[in-house]
Design an enzyme around this catalytic site. Structure first.
Site, short mmCIF file in Angstrom:
data_model
loop_
_atom_site.label_atom_id
_atom_site.label_comp_id
_atom_site.label_asym_id
_atom_site.label_seq_id
_atom_site.Cartn_x
_atom_site.Cartn_y
_atom_site.Cartn_z
CG HIS A 23 -2.02 -1.06 1.09
ND1 HIS A 23 -2.63 -1.63 2.17
CD2 HIS A 23 -2.56 -1.66 0.00
CE1 HIS A 23 -3.51 -2.53 1.75
NE2 HIS A 23 -3.49 -2.57 0.44
CB THR A 73 -3.66 -9.74 7.82
OG1 THR A 73 -4.74 -9.84 6.87
CG2 THR A 73 -2.70 -10.88 7.57
#
Ligand code: ZN
Length: 245
Positions: free
Chosen positions: A126, A196
């Site tokens: 990202h 995650t």
């Protein structure tokens, strides 16, 4: 298996391999006090969006284009944690790379903490708050330049808008970073996935490229991939990894 047994099992797995790849989500940075966007306690639960916008909208490409000044206000106050320090997870991973065991860190975080800890091969899916560029002439700028600028940061060469090299909602991920991540995952002997929930793109998709025999998951809550893992640890990532290096 109790916690201590799991940690010693992970230690065995790490000891036996020189081809480990780490895939990390927001949970890796929450131990450095950087809030997890998507968790219940994260930004999205705040609903403090200026002018009635949700945080997700404010971090979108459309919002950036339309309300650039509000975007930067929000970005500077909620997305940038310049003083955050690497935690035990970042430090353990840097050490594992240094001793030749870890090949790469793939991260969804934009905080640069892996590099601060000393990791060299870091794939930032990202992007990073530390990279900024002029949208017109592509000149690079530091994080401080963006933080210290009053209002919308402008390029000192051409006057174009200087934006962070982070992937906003509605923008696509860098194909070369994705491809490199896939390559590392496909070729990894051990894949450690941590912090995650593996429910959102791109994490869920990337894990499918792993075909090795040692998948380790470290996460506070169950993930849809737990059944595929050899080892599932629900404890602090930092403490777990620190105990193994
Ligand atoms: Zn420029």
């Amino acid at each position: 298996m109790n916690q201590a047994k799991k940690v010693s099992e992970l230690q065995n797995i790490i000891n036996s391999s020189n081809n480990i790849v780490f895939f990390g989500g927001a949970g890796v940075s929450t131990e450095s006090n950087i809030p997890d966007f998507r968790s219940a306690k994260g930004l999205y639960a705040e609903r403090s969006g200026k002018k009635g916008f949700s945080p997700e909208e404010m971090l979108s490409h459309a919002f950036f284009m339309k309300h650039t000044e509000d975007f930067f206000d929000y970005y500077r106050s909620k997305l940038v944690y310049k003083d955050a320090q690497p935690n035990n997870a970042h430090l353990a991973l840097a050490k594992l790379e240094q001793i030749g065991k870890l090949k790469a860190v793939i991260t969804q975080n934009i905080d640069g903490l892996h590099q601060k800890a000393g990791s060299k091969e870091v794939l930032e899916l990202h992007g990073s708050v530390y990279r900024n560029y002029c949208m017109k002439c592509r000149k690079s700028f530091t994080l401080d330049y963006v933080l210290e600028f009053e209002g919308v940061p402008k390029c000192d060469r051409c006057g174009g808008i200087v934006r962070p090299d982070v992937v906003l909602y509605g923008e696509s991920l860098d194909r070369s970073v994705i491809n490199k991540s896939i390559w590392y995952i496909e070729n990894a002997e051990v894949l450690i996935v941590a912090g995650t929930s593996l429910t959102v793109y791109p994490a869920a998709g990337l894990i499918r490229y792993y075909s090795g025999k040692n998948l380790v998951l470290i996460n506070k809550t169950p993930t849809p991939y737990d059944y595929l893992a050899n080892l599932v640890i629900s404890a602090s990532i930092g403490e777990t990894l620190k105990a193994c290096v």
